[in-house]
Write an enzyme that holds these catalytic residues in place. Structure first.
Site, PDB file in Angstrom:
ATOM      1  N   ASP A  60      51.959  45.621  57.072  1.00 17.74           N
ATOM      2  CA  ASP A  60      51.517  46.906  56.511  1.00 17.74           C
ATOM      3  C   ASP A  60      52.711  47.855  56.399  1.00 17.74           C
ATOM      4  OD1 ASP A  60      48.825  46.214  56.394  1.00 17.74           O
ATOM      5  OD2 ASP A  60      48.327  47.156  58.296  1.00 17.74           O
ATOM      6  N   ARG A 104      51.683  43.652  48.498  1.00 20.87           N
ATOM      7  CA  ARG A 104      50.414  44.365  48.309  1.00 20.87           C
ATOM      8  C   ARG A 104      50.784  45.766  47.840  1.00 20.87           C
ATOM      9  NH1 ARG A 104      47.992  45.980  53.656  1.00 20.87           N
ATOM     10  NH2 ARG A 104      46.960  43.957  53.702  1.00 20.87           N
TER      11      ARG A 104
HETATM   12  P1  FDA Z   1      42.044  57.073  45.536  1.00 21.70           P
HETATM   13  O1  FDA Z   1      42.325  57.590  46.903  1.00 21.70           O
HETATM   14  O2  FDA Z   1      42.577  57.806  44.370  1.00 21.70           O
HETATM   15  O3  FDA Z   1      40.483  56.912  45.403  1.00 21.70           O
HETATM   16  C1  FDA Z   1      39.845  56.437  44.225  1.00 21.70           C
HETATM   17  C2  FDA Z   1      38.360  56.273  44.494  1.00 21.70           C
HETATM   18  O4  FDA Z   1      38.171  55.246  45.448  1.00 21.70           O
HETATM   19  C3  FDA Z   1      37.684  57.487  45.114  1.00 21.70           C
HETATM   20  O5  FDA Z   1      37.258  58.389  44.135  1.00 21.70           O
HETATM   21  C4  FDA Z   1      36.521  56.845  45.846  1.00 21.70           C
HETATM   22  O6  FDA Z   1      35.493  56.499  44.965  1.00 21.70           O
HETATM   23  C5  FDA Z   1      37.127  55.569  46.358  1.00 21.70           C
HETATM   24  N1  FDA Z   1      37.739  55.751  47.704  1.00 21.70           N
HETATM   25  C6  FDA Z   1      39.034  55.788  48.008  1.00 21.70           C
HETATM   26  N2  FDA Z   1      39.235  55.935  49.332  1.00 21.70           N
HETATM   27  C7  FDA Z   1      38.022  56.014  49.866  1.00 21.70           C
HETATM   28  C8  FDA Z   1      37.552  56.182  51.195  1.00 21.70           C
HETATM   29  N3  FDA Z   1      38.367  56.299  52.231  1.00 21.70           N
HETATM   30  N4  FDA Z   1      36.214  56.220  51.381  1.00 21.70           N
HETATM   31  C9  FDA Z   1      35.338  56.075  50.336  1.00 21.70           C
HETATM   32  N5  FDA Z   1      35.732  55.926  49.070  1.00 21.70           N
HETATM   33  C10 FDA Z   1      37.051  55.884  48.831  1.00 21.70           C
HETATM   34  N6  FDA Z   1      48.205  52.524  52.795  1.00 21.70           N
HETATM   35  C11 FDA Z   1      49.442  52.553  53.352  1.00 21.70           C
HETATM   36  O7  FDA Z   1      50.102  53.592  53.332  1.00 21.70           O
HETATM   37  N7  FDA Z   1      49.948  51.412  53.933  1.00 21.70           N
HETATM   38  C12 FDA Z   1      49.267  50.239  53.932  1.00 21.70           C
HETATM   39  O8  FDA Z   1      49.769  49.224  54.451  1.00 21.70           O
HETATM   40  C13 FDA Z   1      47.975  50.204  53.331  1.00 21.70           C
HETATM   41  N8  FDA Z   1      47.235  49.061  53.304  1.00 21.70           N
HETATM   42  C14 FDA Z   1      46.081  49.036  52.553  1.00 21.70           C
HETATM   43  C15 FDA Z   1      45.373  47.837  52.404  1.00 21.70           C
HETATM   44  C16 FDA Z   1      44.269  47.789  51.593  1.00 21.70           C
HETATM   45  C17 FDA Z   1      43.568  46.485  51.382  1.00 21.70           C
HETATM   46  C18 FDA Z   1      43.804  48.966  50.931  1.00 21.70           C
HETATM   47  C19 FDA Z   1      42.620  48.931  50.019  1.00 21.70           C
HETATM   48  C20 FDA Z   1      44.459  50.159  51.137  1.00 21.70           C
HETATM   49  C21 FDA Z   1      45.565  50.209  51.957  1.00 21.70           C
HETATM   50  N9  FDA Z   1      46.235  51.421  52.165  1.00 21.70           N
HETATM   51  C22 FDA Z   1      47.474  51.398  52.778  1.00 21.70           C
HETATM   52  C23 FDA Z   1      45.582  52.698  51.810  1.00 21.70           C
HETATM   53  C24 FDA Z   1      45.996  53.175  50.433  1.00 21.70           C
HETATM   54  O9  FDA Z   1      47.333  53.598  50.446  1.00 21.70           O
HETATM   55  C25 FDA Z   1      45.127  54.354  49.959  1.00 21.70           C
HETATM   56  O10 FDA Z   1      45.249  55.420  50.845  1.00 21.70           O
HETATM   57  C26 FDA Z   1      43.662  54.018  49.812  1.00 21.70           C
HETATM   58  O11 FDA Z   1      43.460  52.738  49.312  1.00 21.70           O
HETATM   59  C27 FDA Z   1      42.973  55.021  48.849  1.00 21.70           C
HETATM   60  O12 FDA Z   1      43.540  54.927  47.579  1.00 21.70           O
HETATM   61  P2  FDA Z   1      42.768  54.337  46.303  1.00 21.70           P
HETATM   62  O13 FDA Z   1      43.720  53.454  45.579  1.00 21.70           O
HETATM   63  O14 FDA Z   1      41.536  53.671  46.730  1.00 21.70           O
HETATM   64  O15 FDA Z   1      42.529  55.565  45.343  1.00 21.70           O
END
Ligand code: FDA
Length: 308
Positions: A132, A185
């Site tokens: 991560d 990732r």
């Molecule tokens: P964004 O935050 O713009 O959200 C888009 C939409 O997704 C929202 O409108 C909502 O519908 C949904 N959504 C997003 N987050 C949600 C939540 N918490 N609860 C409910 N709905 C939500 N980060 C990092 O810094 N280091 C890492 O190693 C990782 N590893 C990682 C693994 C995996 C498998 C995932 C999915 C994410 C990570 N992350 C991470 C976290 C990542 O950086 C990020 O903060 C989250 O995925 C939220 O970003 P989105 O791309 O989902 O879009």
């Protein structure tokens, strides 16, 4: 919203609240929205259930910034047990771990040797370790350690990294990782970063995500696109379609308990999907970062609290 984001990220570092939350029944009950449970068996049970839906898993034994060598070794033991259990139960699962959980804040050689032993174990059992990405003070050292591990022939298939689209440096990092054949990732990034290092506006983070995702899709290796954002998912699907990139050339990744509808839909459409399943007692900082991403989750949790 950025104010609320900063507020929850600041709370994620609050030790008193952390101690209280992790030891209270209320805290455990609330956290179950995003955490598979407290024990290894909880995580394995959830992994089996998720696998039955045609979704692969990455297991994360929660913990970061350990303060002693003994804690780092204990954290590594959990990962060794997980790797054995994944092999014994033939789960479609790999593991995700943080270098500060392996002692990086105490000593780099300690974290390197622990990470190497876990990656070696994963290589022997046909599994994979995703390192991560933590805050930007650790980006370079994380890149260095992953590249070092990947340079060892016995380990190269068993280790990959995470890159955060919000950092300005990420395009250069992705070019380097692609050139070295290291699996990535891609996520947007979950920490509070200064405007000198990261895009402060969501629109810029999103544009960066799409650009970097396209670079990964074009590369010969198998990468993961971690997002719950419909726009990011649609952009990747369209790019792949327009460029004749097969659906199984990459995977979408999402967090346990978030956008299950989208996870199911993508599987039905024939895409590879992996869910990140965190478990363990040290859930507080992870949980607070999930609230920071979507402060509406606080309302959601409050509404559902009495319905569990
Ligand atoms: P964004 O935050 O713009 O959200 C888009 C939409 O997704 C929202 O409108 C909502 O519908 C949904 N959504 C997003 N987050 C949600 C939540 N918490 N609860 C409910 N709905 C939500 N980060 C990092 O810094 N280091 C890492 O190693 C990782 N590893 C990682 C693994 C995996 C498998 C995932 C999915 C994410 C990570 N992350 C991470 C976290 C990542 O950086 C990020 O903060 C989250 O995925 C939220 O970003 P989105 O791309 O989902 O879009």
């Amino acid at each position: 919203m950025p104010v609320l984001r900063s507020f929850f990220i600041a709370l994620s570092h609050n030790r008193a609240l952390r101690r209280f939350s992790e030891h209270s029944m209320v805290g455990k009950r609330l956290s179950s929205r995003f955490i598979a449970g407290m024990e290894i068996d909880d995580a394995l049970r959830v992994a089996e259930e998720v696998n039955k839906q045609g979704i692969s898993v990455t297991l994360d034994s929660l913990g970061e910034s350990v303060t002693s060598e003994a804690e780092a070794k204990a954290a590594a033991d959990v990962y060794h047990k997980l790797l054995d259990a994944i092999a014994a139960r033939k789960l479609n699962a790999n593991i995700s771990m943080k270098l500060t959980q392996m002692g990086l804040n105490l000593s780099r050689p300690l974290a390197e040797s622990i990470a190497e032993s876990v990656v070696q174990h994963a290589g022997k059992t046909g599994s994979f370790v995703r390192i991560d990405m933590e805050d930007s003070s650790l980006t370079q050292v994380t890149m260095d350690i992953v590249e070092q591990l990947h340079a060892k022939p016995a380990l190269r298939e068993a280790v990959g990294i995470v890159i955060q689209a919000y950092l300005f440096r990420s395009q250069k990092d992705i070019e380097e990782l692609i050139a070295n054949g290291i699996r990535v990732r891609l996520c947007k990034g979950a920490y509070q970063e200064p405007a000198e290092l990261a895009f402060p506006r969501k629109a810029d983070v999103d544009a960066s995500y799409i650009k970097l995702a396209n670079m990964l899709l074009d590369s010969p290796d198998y990468h993961g696109l971690a997002t719950h954002d419909d726009t990011m998912v649609a952009a990747a699907k369209n790019y792949a379609k327009e460029h004749g990139i097969e659906r199984h050339h990459f995977e979408f990744q999402m967090l346990y308990g978030i956008r299950r509808d989208l996870q199911r839909k993508l599987v039905e459409e024939g895409y590879n999907v992996r869910v990140y399943v965190p478990f363990g007692n040290e859930w507080y900082p992870y949980f607070m970062r999930r609230l920071a991403e979507r402060p509406a989750n606080v309302l959601f949790l409050a509404k559902n609290f009495f319905r569990f």
